[in-house]
Scaffold this active site. Structure first.
Site, PDB file in Angstrom:
ATOM      1  N   GLU A  79     -33.244 -10.404 -11.804  1.00  0.00           N
ATOM      2  CA  GLU A  79     -32.038 -11.171 -12.104  1.00  0.00           C
ATOM      3  C   GLU A  79     -32.080 -11.547 -13.575  1.00  0.00           C
ATOM      4  O   GLU A  79     -33.131 -11.529 -14.209  1.00  0.00           O
ATOM      5  CB  GLU A  79     -31.948 -12.423 -11.226  1.00  0.00           C
ATOM      6  CG  GLU A  79     -33.053 -13.463 -11.439  1.00  0.00           C
ATOM      7  CD  GLU A  79     -32.811 -14.411 -12.595  1.00  0.00           C
ATOM      8  OE1 GLU A  79     -31.633 -14.638 -12.969  1.00  0.00           O
ATOM      9  OE2 GLU A  79     -33.790 -14.933 -13.158  1.00  0.00           O
TER      10      GLU A  79
ATOM     11  N   HIS B 206     -29.454 -17.042 -11.414  1.00  0.00           N
ATOM     12  CA  HIS B 206     -28.830 -18.228 -12.002  1.00  0.00           C
ATOM     13  C   HIS B 206     -27.458 -18.475 -11.375  1.00  0.00           C
ATOM     14  O   HIS B 206     -26.419 -18.436 -12.032  1.00  0.00           O
ATOM     15  CB  HIS B 206     -28.695 -18.043 -13.512  1.00  0.00           C
ATOM     16  CG  HIS B 206     -29.996 -18.084 -14.250  1.00  0.00           C
ATOM     17  ND1 HIS B 206     -30.930 -17.083 -14.157  1.00  0.00           N
ATOM     18  CD2 HIS B 206     -30.516 -19.017 -15.097  1.00  0.00           C
ATOM     19  CE1 HIS B 206     -31.981 -17.387 -14.919  1.00  0.00           C
ATOM     20  NE2 HIS B 206     -31.757 -18.550 -15.488  1.00  0.00           N
TER      21      HIS B 206
ATOM     22  N   SER C  27     -36.201 -18.413 -13.480  1.00  0.00           N
ATOM     23  CA  SER C  27     -35.847 -18.318 -14.896  1.00  0.00           C
ATOM     24  C   SER C  27     -37.128 -18.266 -15.734  1.00  0.00           C
ATOM     25  O   SER C  27     -37.970 -17.406 -15.518  1.00  0.00           O
ATOM     26  CB  SER C  27     -34.954 -19.502 -15.286  1.00  0.00           C
ATOM     27  OG  SER C  27     -34.372 -19.314 -16.551  1.00  0.00           O
TER      28      SER C  27
END
Length: 299
Positions: A202, A272, A109
């Protein structure tokens, strides 16, 4: 020269810090698991710090990370969680001692900013994988892949995609992470070199149009044309729109890279999601892709 930090062994000391958002809950269960791996866990000041949405102000978070970058007895640094804030402290960090004694940095992230920086500037490998704040929700397999990555055990992934891939085989250094953060790195010293690489992507909580825009930014910058392969992980929690965009993330991605001939695979277990498998940024990977089956291994 591609630099691989020493892998961990039982008895090693590792540190956990919060380079971005503050923790919302205790990470005691994650620390307990890391200790079962035989590791001594040191918590940074940022773990318990609170400054609006951040884990302490920028100065505190930078100093906390700097302390462990400099400490030669710390063999790995895990980001406790993501959120937002890493980009605010990157330019305050001094990596002089880190380059003399490289260590594993791990997270995903927002941590993509830090992982991208050490790959771009110092050509040093890092781990994109579960963070202590996500340990409780993480699958046992995802946590085991993180342990294997840290300890230098073999990692090989085989899975079945639910979307049709573009077949092919490729070998190249693996780079990637969160799409939003990779786009934010463009034009800075922290931007990785995409040429000849296998890229994984992602993201979470974006509209389809935002995913489309970010990918087209990468394409217009020449980043997608020179890849060896493209791995698409989870693009989940898509924000609903009053007027539908008209393409799924998989459809718009294939549209954007249609003119290239490298393999493209979808639904890779990274992002995630609970089953967020560890990937080693900066290491040479081999991928074999057919319509639905995907295999990834490291050289």
């Amino acid at each position: 020269m591609n630099i691989q930090p020493p892998h961990l062994k039982r008895g090693d000391k590792i540190a956990i810090v919060c380079p971005a958002n503050k923790l919302k809950k205790s990470i005691a269960p994650a620390i307990a698991l890391l200790e079962t791996w035989g590791l001594q866990v040191i918590q940074g000041r940022s773990i318990h710090a609170d400054h609006f949405q951040f884990a302490g102000d920028d100065a505190l978070r930078a100093a906390d990370l700097q302390k462990f970058l400099d400490d030669k007895d710390i063999k790995a640094i895990l980001a406790a969680r993501g959120g937002y804030g890493g980009i605010r402290i990157i330019d305050q960090l001094d990596f002089t001692r880190f380059t003399k004694n490289p260590k594993w940095l791990a997270g995903f992230s927002d941590t993509t900013a830090l992982l991208s920086h050490i790959q771009a500037v110092f050509d040093t490998q890092s781990i994109h994988g579960q963070m202590p704040a996500s340990f409780e929700a993480g699958t046992p397999l995802s946590l085991e892949t993180l342990r294997k990555a840290l300890f230098g055990e073999e990692l090989q992934y085989t899975y079945t995609s639910t979307a049709i891939n573009r077949s092919g085989k490729a070998e190249g250094v693996l780079i990637g992470g969160n799409l939003s953060l990779l786009v934010a790195m463009q034009g800075s010293v922290s931007e990785m070199d995409y040429s000849g690489k296998i890229l994984f992507l992602e993201d979470v909580g974006e509209h389809e149009y935002a995913i489309d825009r970010m990918l087209r930014m990468l394409k217009r910058g020449g980043k997608l044309a020179r890849l060896k392969g493209l791995i698409i992980g989870a693009f989940n929690k898509i924000e609903p729109q009053e007027i539908p965009f008209g393409q799924t993330p998989e459809e718009l991605i294939m549209d954007i890279v249609r003119e290239y001939d490298y393999p493209v695979c979808f639904n890779f277990p990274v992002g995630h999601i609970p089953d967020n498998h560890a990937l080693i940024i900066g290491r040479t990977a081999l991928i074999a892709v057919n319509d639905y089956e995907v295999n990834l291994s490291y050289q």
